[in-house]
Motif scaffolding. Structure first.
Motif, short mmCIF file in Angstrom:
data_model
loop_
_atom_site.label_atom_id
_atom_site.label_comp_id
_atom_site.label_asym_id
_atom_site.label_seq_id
_atom_site.Cartn_x
_atom_site.Cartn_y
_atom_site.Cartn_z
N ASP A 102 42.25 44.62 33.16
CA ASP A 102 43.35 43.80 33.66
C ASP A 102 44.69 44.50 33.44
O ASP A 102 45.60 44.41 34.29
N VAL A 103 44.82 45.19 32.30
CA VAL A 103 46.05 45.93 32.03
C VAL A 103 46.24 47.04 33.04
O VAL A 103 47.34 47.22 33.60
N ILE A 104 45.18 47.79 33.32
CA ILE A 104 45.26 48.89 34.28
C ILE A 104 45.60 48.37 35.67
O ILE A 104 46.45 48.94 36.38
N GLN A 105 44.96 47.28 36.08
CA GLN A 105 45.24 46.72 37.40
C GLN A 105 46.67 46.20 37.49
O GLN A 105 47.34 46.35 38.52
N GLY A 106 47.16 45.61 36.40
CA GLY A 106 48.55 45.17 36.38
C GLY A 106 49.52 46.34 36.49
O GLY A 106 50.53 46.25 37.19
N LEU A 107 49.20 47.43 35.81
CA LEU A 107 50.05 48.63 35.89
C LEU A 107 50.05 49.21 37.30
O LEU A 107 51.08 49.67 37.81
N ILE A 108 48.89 49.20 37.95
CA ILE A 108 48.82 49.68 39.34
C ILE A 108 49.76 48.86 40.21
O ILE A 108 50.51 49.41 41.03
N LEU A 109 49.74 47.56 40.04
CA LEU A 109 50.60 46.68 40.84
C LEU A 109 52.07 46.96 40.57
O LEU A 109 52.89 47.00 41.50
N ILE A 110 52.42 47.18 39.31
CA ILE A 110 53.82 47.48 38.96
C ILE A 110 54.27 48.77 39.62
O ILE A 110 55.36 48.84 40.21
N PHE A 111 53.45 49.81 39.55
CA PHE A 111 53.84 51.10 40.12
C PHE A 111 53.89 51.04 41.65
O PHE A 111 54.73 51.71 42.27
#
Length: 390
Positions: free
Chosen positions: A347-356
């Protein structure tokens, strides 16, 4: 711009976003080893990501022995089939919820109501499935699917009509409709559609309307359905007059109205299409389960936003993004078992993808990525309310 150059221009930011997210995820994993192992383990991210890949595809490419790492490509056929089955099963609903958001982007709309549309589609499919449970599979299953699609489309129609005729912003209305659907369905299942016998409140079994298993692979048929839906979406958006009108309205509603198009009609139709795709996702989820439980939590509606942005609102990109995120979800349990890394890191990685992805301008400037910014042109209108002048 050639198709190849355009593809590269569209893909560069998603690739960078994924890479940066995995890098930051690796840093978090290394830091977490202080708590689990008492010291920094710089090999732990390799072990974690390798087990993640193995859980998603059955493919192994590393041999970690103590403090050494060597490249050793191997594959277990039986595990590969199970892993790919889980990946396809996880990716199929993400493709559909990604389309539910991506098609909205093409029409200048931000459909955050995927969760509510998924739930409504699921309850429609469950109720119809329970009533046709004894019919042959070729009849029962399509009927239940069609009911779910209709339910999702009707629930997407509501914010579309509110947007078109009152100017109510779809972000606000769809968020409220998400909660309305969740609580209303809990009440319906608990008080009206609950069957006697099970220890928890749920609807009746869908019987022959349950998702058939093809060639022993659970997620194969749902993924085929998702691919067909993505193909239809691509043809409609890029190869039909209707798709041209939707994209034109999304890019400039005033120009579309001047050209003789009806933005109001297209807004309602686009949101209904979004709901149809989300309802289909909910149908597949519930028909795979076999009944609708009173307490049914799902995150695929909001995950569709990440899928749509990562796929650049293009049906082809959405399929690829869904496979990536679906593979992460399918491989997370193997990563937790092998590397002792909590599955929440996904979930953290997917959230970071969305932020970038959202910070494209910043990423291009910091990394000095040359070329004009290429984004789905319709995204510029998602915050515009033009219902009153349509």
């Amino acid at each position: 711009m050639s198709r190849l150059n355009r593809f590269v221009a569209l893909a560069v930011i998603p690739i960078v976003a994924i890479s940066l997210a995995l890098l930051i995820g690796a840093i978090i994993i290394v830091l977490s080893s202080l708590d689990t192992e008492g010291s920094l383990n710089f090999l732990l991210p390799l072990v974690a990501y390798e087990s993640l890949l193995q859980g998603a595809t059955g493919l192994s490419f590393l041999d970690v022995d103590g403090g050494t790492v060597s490249f050793a490509l191997s594959i277990d056929p039986d595990r590969a089939i199970r892993s790919l089955s889980n990946t396809l099963a996880a990716a199929a609903p993400l493709v559909l919820t990604g389309l539910a958001v991506g098609v909205g982007f093409k029409g200048g709309l931000f459909n955050i109501g995927g969760t509510g549309q998924v739930l409504v589609g699921g309850i429609f499919a469950a109720l119809v499935g329970a009533n046709v449970a004894d019919l042959p599979v070729p009849i029962a299953f399509p009927l239940a699917l069609a009911a779910g699609m209709l339910g999702g489309a009707l629930y997407g129609f509501i914010p579309g009509a509110l947007k078109a005729f009152s100017g109510a912003h779809e972000v606000v209305t769809t968020i409220m409709l998400n909660s309305l659907a969740a609580f209303a369905i809990v009440g319906l299942v608990n008080d009206i559609f609950k069957i006697q016998g099970p220890t928890f409140a749920r609807t009746g079994d869908v019987g022959n309307a349950k998702v058939p298993i093809l060639f022993g692979i659970d997620g194969l048929l749902p993924f085929i359905i998702a691919l067909v839906a993505a193909s239809i979406a691509y043809v409609v958006i890029y190869r039909t007059t209707l798709g041209f009108e939707i994209r034109t309205t999304g890019a400039n509603p005033s120009a579309a109205r001047y050209a003789g198009m009806s933005p109001r009609r297209l807004i309602v139709l686009t949101m209904s299409l979004c709901g149809l795709f989300a309802g289909l996702a909910g149908s597949i989820e519930i028909l795979s389960l076999g009944y609708y439980p009173a307490v049914f939590g799902t995150t695929i509606g909001f995950a569709g936003i990440t899928v749509a942005l990562l796929g650049r609102a293009n049906p082809i990109g959405i399929v690829l993004a869904a496979l990536l995120l679906g593979g992460m979800r399918a491989g997370a349990p193997a990563m937790q078992i092998t590397a002792d890394i909590p599955i929440e890191i996904i979930d953290v990685i997917q959230g970071l993808i969305l932020i970038f992805i959202a910070a494209e301008v910043v990423i291009r400037r910091l990394l000095r990525i040359r070329g004009d910014k290429v984004t789905p042109g319709e995204l510029q209108t998602v915050s515009r309310s033009y219902g009153q002048v349509a």
